[in-house]
Design an enzyme around this catalytic site. Sequence first.
Site, PDB file in Angstrom:
ATOM      1  N   ASP A 296      26.565 -44.659 -32.060  1.00  0.00           N
ATOM      2  CA  ASP A 296      25.593 -45.561 -31.455  1.00  0.00           C
ATOM      3  C   ASP A 296      24.217 -45.114 -31.958  1.00  0.00           C
ATOM      4  O   ASP A 296      24.064 -44.010 -32.501  1.00  0.00           O
ATOM      5  CB  ASP A 296      25.671 -45.542 -29.928  1.00  0.00           C
ATOM      6  CG  ASP A 296      24.991 -46.770 -29.320  1.00  0.00           C
ATOM      7  OD1 ASP A 296      24.290 -47.497 -30.061  1.00  0.00           O
ATOM      8  OD2 ASP A 296      25.146 -46.998 -28.107  1.00  0.00           O
TER       9      ASP A 296
HETATM   10  C1  BGC Z   1      23.228 -49.956 -28.144  1.00  0.00           C
HETATM   11  C2  BGC Z   1      24.322 -50.520 -29.036  1.00  0.00           C
HETATM   12  C3  BGC Z   1      23.703 -51.378 -30.083  1.00  0.00           C
HETATM   13  C4  BGC Z   1      22.688 -50.562 -30.858  1.00  0.00           C
HETATM   14  C5  BGC Z   1      22.019 -51.334 -31.969  1.00  0.00           C
HETATM   15  C6  BGC Z   1      22.128 -49.297 -28.934  1.00  0.00           C
HETATM   16  O1  BGC Z   1      21.048 -49.000 -28.112  1.00  0.00           O
HETATM   17  O2  BGC Z   1      23.770 -49.035 -27.227  1.00  0.00           O
HETATM   18  O3  BGC Z   1      25.227 -51.237 -28.265  1.00  0.00           O
HETATM   19  O4  BGC Z   1      24.688 -51.900 -30.926  1.00  0.00           O
HETATM   20  O5  BGC Z   1      21.682 -50.120 -29.980  1.00  0.00           O
HETATM   21  O6  BGC Z   1      21.155 -52.284 -31.474  1.00  0.00           O
END
Ligand code: BGC
Length: 794
Positions: A296
């Site tokens: 993530d």
């Molecule tokens: C989130 C993810 C997301 C990523 C990219 C993160 O803060 O937890 O679910 O895909 O950001 O935007």
Amino acid sequence: MLKKMRKRRRQLTSIALATGIALSGLNFQTGVLAAEQGAPKTEQINQNVVPQLVDKASIDAVIAAMTVEEKAKLVVGVGMPGMTIPKLPVQGAVGGTPAIERLGIPAMYYADGPAGLRISPTRPGESKTYYTTAFPIATSLASTWDTNVVNKVGQAQGNEVKEYGVDVLLAPALNLHRNILTGRNFEYFSEDPLISGKMTAALVNGVQSNGVGATIKHFVANNQETNRFTIDTIVSERALRELYLKGFEIAVKESHPKAVMSSYNLLNGTPASQNSELLTTVLRGDWRYDGYVMTDWFAGTDPVAQMRAGNDQIMPGFPQSSERIANAVKDGSLDEKLLDRNVKNILNFVVESPSFKNYNHSDNPDLQAHAKVARQAAADGMVLLKNDQKALPLKKENKVALFGTAQIETVKGGTGSGDVNAAYTVSIVDGLKHAGYSLHKDLVNQYSNYISELRQMEQYKIKPSPWGEDFGKEIPVIPEMVLETNQIETIEGESDIGVIVIGRNSGEGVDRQNVKGDYLLTDTEKAMIQNVSKAYHDAGKKVAVVLNIGGPVEIASWRDQVDSILLAWQPGQEAGDAVADVLTGAVNPSGKLATTFPVKYEDVPSSENFPGTPAENPTQVVYEEDIYVGYRYYSTFDVKPAYEFGYGLSYTNFDYSNIRVNQGGKFKDQITVFANIKNTGKVSGKEAVQVYVSAPDGKLEKPEIELKAFGKTKELKPNQTELLKFELNAKDIASFDEEKNQWIVEKGVYTVKVGASSENINGKATFKVDKDIIVEEVSNSLVPEVEIDRLTKK
Ligand code: BGC
């Protein structure tokens, strides 16, 4: 960058043609594609011709020709908007893989998210717009109990991904609804792993049918937003295997998602992205996963540990991460073979990606067709919670008075990376107008003026979020408009029915709270419900409530005052039209809850330990409720919810009959359950049918019931019957024995309960398992070091 790459590949093709080297097929003279002859050794490669990535068979030779720096570059992503690292050509895409032109490796692009593709709708200096479709939130999709509908949503989402030049969708998300207050629950499907896994698989299969990748996230036990980067989640192996991992296991096996996103949280002491038991032993070993794993965004603390653990790619990545990885290979602390493994996992998808295939995207997906898909899914996911004396559907001649600010500021979905930049959201007021209803115009105008005035005020102005423009907006909640009793009485006199809309939103980064204005209704909202109900009931008229929410709110204290409650969820951009479809009866509601609505927050099994300890700033959360999440808890410990898991009404009635199992009730590797479902009412409708199993307690205690299969009838006409069949195999009914690391079906009598909800069982059948069946032995992993004081029925 993309254009440059394309040119470069074309150039390479012409060089290849001139020199007689084919860039596809297995006769590449350098031996790059020598799959049949085995991968070439570096020294065998003609040093004059650099191996090129041309297909799967060329991957090993390309890796052999990569420098350590190039490998370390590929495993670190690019592109957080607003950061100094390269801007991505698809604005609003949040990352991707870097190109390594020397080796013919093109860049790939990633974008969120669960309710549809999240990219920027506008680009500087261009008049063209890049809007995408906002589909209903995942919780609403799960409430359809219909994998066909969800698959269609996936197909449409994947088409937008492909046509806007993106390679990988960062969705679907399937963390469990462990606690009703989790801020991102709207992005997740359910409290139950079977429905989460099946819905995810249906979506992934739809998305990937377009030739783009889907990413299942957040792996695993990312069940809260409070301190999400640092919280240490302590959970038993059994609860992990049976609940938190289960949906991912189903999705991996039934849809082969190209990517998995590891989560922010620590799992039993180790950050998920650095947890090799999770990412390698379980995911690749026990489940045979063959895609790639990305972190993530900004997760984890140690890029080298991430590489070792089998987290193939670090997102969105800093150049320093690449340096640390390259240095670790050089100083011997990271085995280069592990890095090669990670590079290969990424390249395996690169060669399948639209960017690699030079797909000429149109920037012009069929948004009108997708809007229809979104509208149908939204209506199918709505749950009719209450409908006394058939207050709904509305009658065509009804003059409707709409109360509540959410009739205008209708919430299409939650905020954060799960938001979508749609071209519009159809409000509930507009939906009813489109459906030809005559509305109480003065009341609509009053709400509209009230909202406009407040939105001018500094504290209610909609501002770009601190996450950056594309990360969803910060929308301050405006207070519900106060209505005087005499005003309500006048409006009642000028209309036939009162419809009250209650709205809520939540989003990434913060959990919800058990307070007024969030889980609880505000005093003004309660007064509105009470006073509107009294005025209309005194005049012999009906009142309906529409809930435009992303997760449970408190209902038990006010539901007796109204005649009908329609749970519309956050239904995506077609919100108002879909609400109108159900209110008017154009669509007969067939959605059912995939998450329990408790009477009060304190009834939630994890309410005592959510979001962890110490309370003022949690660092650790211990899942003491263990396997008793959602209806597994309510049914086992006899706690009556407001609306139970699986609950939902229809404008028609269904009769269940002839519920039986085959094989004379003897389980032999599998057993089939049958049920006849008949529409006994006056209008057509669909029924979501649920198969629960009560397993005997043996060495392992079992929840009272567990959902083991489900299905939805086709649209049945009055008097029409459909026979539904459900096959249960040994793994479906097995429990996890953490002492032996085995999935086991314990001997005894199992009761199959086929019902319209977890409490409304319409028929039972039993089958016998003569002796214990060991279904599968898995790795001994993910054992918590912290003692857990687990909830048990003993
Ligand atoms: C989130 C993810 C997301 C990523 C990219 C993160 O803060 O937890 O679910 O895909 O950001 O935007």
